[in-house]
Design a protein around this motif. Structure first.
Motif, mmCIF file in Angstrom:
data_model
loop_
_atom_site.group_PDB
_atom_site.id
_atom_site.type_symbol
_atom_site.label_atom_id
_atom_site.label_comp_id
_atom_site.label_asym_id
_atom_site.label_seq_id
_atom_site.Cartn_x
_atom_site.Cartn_y
_atom_site.Cartn_z
ATOM 1 N N LEU A 136 -28.013 -91.382 67.424
ATOM 2 C CA LEU A 136 -28.218 -92.510 68.332
ATOM 3 C C LEU A 136 -29.691 -92.883 68.435
ATOM 4 C CD1 LEU A 136 -27.161 -94.495 70.520
ATOM 5 C CD2 LEU A 136 -27.599 -92.686 72.193
ATOM 6 N N GLU A 137 -29.941 -94.182 68.342
ATOM 7 C CA GLU A 137 -31.252 -94.747 68.636
ATOM 8 C C GLU A 137 -31.049 -95.832 69.687
ATOM 9 O OE1 GLU A 137 -33.937 -93.543 67.457
ATOM 10 O OE2 GLU A 137 -33.275 -92.399 65.706
ATOM 11 N N PRO A 138 -31.588 -95.634 70.906
ATOM 12 C CA PRO A 138 -31.395 -96.638 71.959
ATOM 13 C C PRO A 138 -31.895 -98.013 71.544
ATOM 14 C CG PRO A 138 -32.198 -94.580 72.884
ATOM 15 C CD PRO A 138 -32.276 -94.440 71.390
ATOM 16 N N LYS A 139 -31.310 -99.027 72.129
ATOM 17 C CA LYS A 139 -31.594 -100.409 71.786
ATOM 18 C C LYS A 139 -33.086 -100.731 71.887
ATOM 19 C CE LYS A 139 -30.255 -105.120 73.124
ATOM 20 N NZ LYS A 139 -29.415 -105.914 74.062
ATOM 21 N N GLY A 140 -33.577 -101.374 70.845
ATOM 22 C CA GLY A 140 -34.944 -101.874 70.866
ATOM 23 C C GLY A 140 -36.024 -100.855 70.586
ATOM 24 N N ALA A 141 -35.630 -99.621 70.291
ATOM 25 C CA ALA A 141 -36.635 -98.561 70.094
ATOM 26 C C ALA A 141 -36.794 -98.174 68.628
ATOM 27 C CB ALA A 141 -36.258 -97.336 70.917
ATOM 28 N N CYS A 166 -27.702 -101.099 70.166
ATOM 29 C CA CYS A 166 -28.304 -99.810 69.829
ATOM 30 C C CYS A 166 -27.994 -99.500 68.360
ATOM 31 C CB CYS A 166 -27.757 -98.707 70.729
ATOM 32 S SG CYS A 166 -26.012 -98.290 70.431
ATOM 33 N N ILE A 167 -28.536 -98.414 67.856
ATOM 34 C CA ILE A 167 -28.190 -97.917 66.524
ATOM 35 C C ILE A 167 -27.328 -96.682 66.714
ATOM 36 C CG2 ILE A 167 -29.077 -96.906 64.394
ATOM 37 C CD1 ILE A 167 -31.598 -98.621 64.781
ATOM 38 N N LEU A 168 -26.114 -96.734 66.208
ATOM 39 C CA LEU A 168 -25.144 -95.644 66.345
ATOM 40 C C LEU A 168 -24.623 -95.323 64.950
ATOM 41 C CD1 LEU A 168 -22.328 -95.549 69.058
ATOM 42 C CD2 LEU A 168 -22.048 -94.571 66.792
ATOM 43 N N PRO A 177 -21.693 -103.015 77.440
ATOM 44 C CA PRO A 177 -22.147 -104.411 77.396
ATOM 45 C C PRO A 177 -23.669 -104.532 77.466
ATOM 46 C CG PRO A 177 -20.402 -104.104 79.031
ATOM 47 C CD PRO A 177 -20.842 -102.740 78.602
ATOM 48 N N GLU A 178 -24.190 -105.633 76.951
ATOM 49 C CA GLU A 178 -25.627 -105.893 77.049
ATOM 50 C C GLU A 178 -26.040 -105.960 78.515
ATOM 51 O OE1 GLU A 178 -27.563 -108.772 74.471
ATOM 52 O OE2 GLU A 178 -25.647 -109.049 73.456
ATOM 53 N N GLY A 179 -27.194 -105.390 78.804
ATOM 54 C CA GLY A 179 -27.702 -105.383 80.166
ATOM 55 C C GLY A 179 -27.203 -104.242 81.012
ATOM 56 N N SER A 180 -26.342 -103.398 80.450
ATOM 57 C CA SER A 180 -25.780 -102.290 81.220
ATOM 58 C C SER A 180 -26.790 -101.168 81.440
ATOM 59 C CB SER A 180 -24.549 -101.723 80.499
ATOM 60 O OG SER A 180 -24.939 -101.138 79.256
ATOM 61 N N GLY A 181 -27.789 -101.087 80.553
ATOM 62 C CA GLY A 181 -28.756 -100.002 80.646
ATOM 63 C C GLY A 181 -28.264 -98.698 80.061
#
Length: 362
Positions: free
Chosen positions: A118-123, A96-98, A85-89
């Motif tokens: 994988l590219e973590p969210k916002g990066a 994210c990009i998967l 979920p969003e905000g889970s860290g």
């Protein structure tokens, strides 16, 4: 939605590349950038789940799984790996990009192992990580384990000794992913990433006849392809890897084996736009690899029939028969991406792919 729903009208009896492909619920199959695992008489198709209206490439749901006994008709098996979920860290948080999930089975541990880019969210695309997940059941649910850069602290087996001592000209720099100002060796990108691990973007998995597994991925700012050996449990890297097609900017790798020879199909780096495919052959997985040119033949061959490779599938019960699996991307509405499946033919020491409006395995 017209994009999601399509008439099942009974069973499928042929492949129709580029058309809507209904699952058992009459819904267009949602498994993009995917791969196939064959297990106990069934094929399992894993791919990126896209959402209606989604632009670009973010993961809002996760990895979808389908099963089939005949490759024509697919049953929806649900979401094999869910994003957090969003905000889970979490590394695989929603947004994210998967990309390009692939699953292999480990005979020793009896575990199903999934890798994905994988590219973590916002990066953006700065992470260039390999995500790893595992399950006791083929359809999941898969437990996310970690995301890593491959082979941290190891040199490629074919990396020149003189470059190991030279400094990198790429420290702290970012590049567009389809070009570099200089040859990757002159920039010494491998040296830059030696400590934290090598970049890994578009990827695939391959298990050889002896059970050894390999991870194939675009690295060094997409300029060079790496082939890396995995540990016996398939959950880590052994540190043995090699670099190929240095400075050629190849992505979307698909590796398969026929009659003792290893074959690769790849694309160039042109974003979402299709380009002319590339192919190569080797007697050993660690090379030497010889390029064979574009395997596609006929009209639109220079655009890989408006698709990009994601997997080459060996057909069970049909020795020497393989299927090209490609994606026809629609970045303005990703869920409408279509699948281009075509037979792979062999001519001498190369493989060839020709367009067919409709075809059957027979």
């Amino acid at each position: 939605m017209a994009i999601l729903s399509c008439s099942a009208n009974g069973k499928n009896h042929s492949f129709k590349p580029g058309e809507l492909w209904p699952d058992n619920n009459g819904v267009h199959i949602n498994a993009h950038g995917g791969g196939i695992l064959f297990e106990k008489g069934k094929y399992y198709w894993f791919g990126e789940h896209k959402t209606e209206g989604e632009k670009g490439n973010v993961a809002n749901v996760g990895v979808h799984c389908y099963s089939s006994k005949d490759l024509y008709n697919w049953k929806d098996e649900g979401i094999a790996l869910s994003v957090a979920p969003e905000g889970s860290g979490s590394d695989i948080e929603r947004g994210c990009i998967l990309e390009r999930p692939k699953v292999i089975y480990n005979e020793k541990t009896k575990k199903y192992v999934m890798y994905f880019h994988l590219e973590p969210k916002g990066a953006g695309y700065t992470g260039a990580l390999s995500g790893i997940a595992v399950s006791d059941k083929v359809c999941g649910p898969y437990q996310y384990l970690k995301a890593v850069r491959p082979n941290a602290g190891y040199w490629a087996v074919n990396y020149p000794d003189e470059l190991k001592e030279k400094s990198s000209k790429a420290e702290g720099l970012r590049f567009p992913g389809d070009r570099l100002p200089e040859h990757p060796d002159s920039m010494n990108i491998v040296k830059r990433d030696f400590g934290k691990g090598q970049m890994a973007r578009d990827m695939n998995l391959f298990v050889d006849e002896d059970g050894t597994a390999y991870h194939i991925y675009s690295s060094e700012e997409n300029s060079t392809l790496h082939i890396a050996q995995l540990t016996d449990d398939y959950l880590n890297y052994t540190g043995k890897y090699a670099r190929f097609f240095i400075g050629r900017f190849m992505e979307a790798p698909a590796l398969f084996k026929k009659d003792g020879k290893y074959y690769l199909m790849m694309s160039g780096c042109t974003g979402w736009a299709p380009n002319a495919a590339r192919s190569a052959v080797a007697d050993s997985i660690f090379g030497k690899w010889k390029e064979l040119g574009n395997p596609c033949v006929g009209e639109d061959a220079d655009l890989t029939f408006h698709s990009q490779s994601t997997y080459i599938l060996p057909v069970q019960g049909h020795p020497g028969k393989f299927i090209y699996l490609g994606d026809r991307w629609t970045p303005e509405n990703a869920i409408d991406g279509r699948y281009i499946w075509l037979p792979v033919e062999f001519e001498g020491n190369r493989f060839v792919i020709r367009w067919k409006e409709e075809w059957r395995l027979e």
